[in-house]
Design a protein around this motif. Sequence first.
Motif, PDB file in Angstrom:
ATOM      1  N   LEU A   1     -48.252 -55.546 -45.168  1.00 23.52           N
ATOM      2  CA  LEU A   1     -47.888 -55.666 -43.762  1.00 23.52           C
ATOM      3  C   LEU A   1     -48.989 -56.358 -42.974  1.00 23.52           C
ATOM      4  CD1 LEU A   1     -45.992 -55.063 -41.422  1.00 23.52           C
ATOM      5  CD2 LEU A   1     -47.032 -52.800 -41.245  1.00 23.52           C
ATOM      6  N   SER A   2     -50.231 -55.999 -43.271  1.00 22.79           N
ATOM      7  CA  SER A   2     -51.341 -56.615 -42.541  1.00 22.79           C
ATOM      8  C   SER A   2     -51.396 -58.117 -42.776  1.00 22.79           C
ATOM      9  CB  SER A   2     -52.657 -55.964 -42.976  1.00 22.79           C
ATOM     10  OG  SER A   2     -52.846 -56.129 -44.387  1.00 22.79           O
ATOM     11  N   GLN A   3     -51.104 -58.540 -44.020  1.00 21.83           N
ATOM     12  CA  GLN A   3     -51.113 -59.966 -44.305  1.00 21.83           C
ATOM     13  C   GLN A   3     -49.983 -60.672 -43.571  1.00 21.83           C
ATOM     14  OE1 GLN A   3     -51.167 -60.855 -48.450  1.00 21.83           O
ATOM     15  NE2 GLN A   3     -50.879 -63.047 -48.173  1.00 21.83           N
ATOM     16  N   GLY A   4     -48.815 -60.028 -43.519  1.00 20.22           N
ATOM     17  CA  GLY A   4     -47.706 -60.621 -42.779  1.00 20.22           C
ATOM     18  C   GLY A   4     -48.012 -60.748 -41.299  1.00 20.22           C
ATOM     19  N   LEU A   5     -48.665 -59.715 -40.719  1.00 17.89           N
ATOM     20  CA  LEU A   5     -49.044 -59.798 -39.308  1.00 17.89           C
ATOM     21  C   LEU A   5     -50.082 -60.894 -39.091  1.00 17.89           C
ATOM     22  CD1 LEU A   5     -49.245 -56.006 -38.401  1.00 17.89           C
ATOM     23  CD2 LEU A   5     -47.416 -57.619 -37.877  1.00 17.89           C
TER      24      LEU A   5
END
Length: 743
Positions: free
Chosen positions: A29-33
């Motif tokens: 999720l952090s990479q997507g954000l």
Amino acid sequence: MTMLSLRDEAFVGPSPLPLATTVAEHVPLSQGLGVLRRRRWTVALITAGLFIPLAAVILSIPRYYETQSSLLVDTGKTEFTDLQAHGGAVTGDTLMIHSQTDILLSRDMAGKVVDRIDLVHRPELQRLIHPPATSTGVWGIIDDVRHRLGFDRVRPPPLTAAEQRQLAVDWLLGHVSIRNDGRSYTIAIIAKTNDTALSAKIANAYASVYLDFMRDLKITTLDHAHAWLNGQIGVLQSRVAEAEGRVEEFRRAHGLILSQEVSRDGDQTTLTGRRMSRVDIALTEASNKLAEQQSIYDQVQAARHGGSLGALPAVVASPLVQRLSGELAELEKQRAGLEATDMSESPRLVRLASSIAGLRAQIGAEESHIAGSLRAQLEATRAEVATLEGRVHDLKGAVAGENVAEVQLRQLVSEAEAARAVYRDYLTRFEQTSAQAAMQEPDAVLISYAQTPLGPSGPHRGQLIGAGGLVSLALGCLGAIMLERRRPGVRTLEQLEQRTTLFPLGVVPFAGRERRPLLESRVSSYTLSIDHICNMLRHGDDRFRAQVVLVTSALPGEGKTFLSVALAASTARNDGRALIIDADIRRNQVGVSIRPNFRPPQEGATGAPGLPGLTRDILSNVDLITLRGTRTSGNGRYLLDLKKLGAIIAEARTLYDLILVDMPPALVIPDAAAAGRLVDGAVIAVRWQRTEMDAVLTTMRRLHACGVRVLGGILTQADMNDLGRDSGMHAYLAQEPYGYDNA
């Protein structure tokens, strides 16, 4: 530390590392954000490009007003269920609900509604029946252009009254819907138009027309049934009279007198037949009795031949035999007691023996008497059976003549009864239709009338705009992520390790055009990154420590040459001495990357013993050897002299702290795989966001196949501003080094 040399012939390299398999990539999720933050303007442009026209379309949708009237299909009113073959009585099941829905949506029903509310003359229909001569908006501009070009549209002829009605029916069916939830008998008639009063008027008219239709349908059905039954009753009455007359005439002609009694099957029989039936029953009972007595007598005969009649049921059941047997048992008991104390010639024993013999004689006489009685009963029963058989034989002759006529009579009676039952049924139905014809109500009830809406039912522009905004934002985010995923190369060290199992040694920033100052600076992010990688190669774990390092890449343009120069410069800055061997014989670019006017020494020049072509201090504490290919016999091509390279490496091990061998790309020229046995390990340069993953995997497979020890991979020419947004790497490397030496 033991280093690999040319003489280590037994070395075949490490066991190949397991290459990455193609699996579904799970993006954290952090990479997507982080992707969305980097591409926020892309998200904004896509979202705005979708949302603005979508909002314009939503705002241009005209408001509509929706109302409904409700009907309950009354399945309890089924007085004429016996007339279903002739009428349309409603049944309360799913098929019935669907049938009623189809009736409501039929064109005939819609036509009746159009006529009842005079829909043809409404303004909404008049605009369709008589369209304006000129169009507005975009269509008006198109018509004006066509008029100037001389291509005016041909106006259709005016519609007839029938065509106007058909147009109104089509419009009405497009604005009316029928709903049922499938769990009840309630049908909702929903009208949706741009006028509040018209919506309520249509819904109520639909309900009224439907109720009238169902009432008329039942009345018409009953009228048809009444007329048909009236015509059939007279014909059936004549048939009943004819059938009964034929029965009486046949009975008188054959003298068939019926008995007053009724047989088991409910039919009357003649006197002779009834007498025959009774005698037959008596004969059956006597035959059964004879069989039973014959069985008992057979047991007596068998017991007599066996010498004992005492076991027969008739003998055992005799009261006299039971009493004598009891006395005999008592005397036997007394004799057994005296025999133990008296002599055999004792008077008491003699008297007891005489009494016992007398009792046994009496029992035998009684048994013979019982056997004689059984024989007498058997003979009497035989005589009775013979008498009954004679009577049956006599009656058969009398009954035989009546049977043929009786069969014909029963057929005539059945025909008469059938005609009478049909006549009675039709007469009952005729009476029902006569009594109920004027009391018919539709099999549906109007639950609620449609009310005029107080406000528009839709569209809910706020909700639609909100949903459109969310959808546009989602599509914008999806588009940004798809654009990010379409970038062919590796972006982070984590991706390099996950997709290729190649250990990430580090990431090197993009050097730009002015590279020379970077090699001398000690505080830039570029030199700090190179220093960390060089420190790992020289002083790190045994898995990564190496003195002779082969630097290669998958394809040209990966930055491997300047990476070799930077690693050598890092060694020199940290009080070491480095040697660069430019083994890319087709493109010797190491010297040119340091000095634009560099020229390698002439062939045969010796800069130091055992180190041909040596250029000393091309950088401070950095030497360079530029190798040239040797011409092979035959085809005249230049090839890398591996023996010469091995000799140079062996000689330089004692002179330099770090030896870097710059090799050509592994997928273009196989020199890196061939020379891999001469070095301590290989480093693969992977260009940030450019080198495709398949190229890296193929390079690793080739190196492993030749036994080359692959130390790891280095991301080159990375945009640290872009890369650092996710990991904070750039901000960390840009900090001034604080420590005890700077205190």
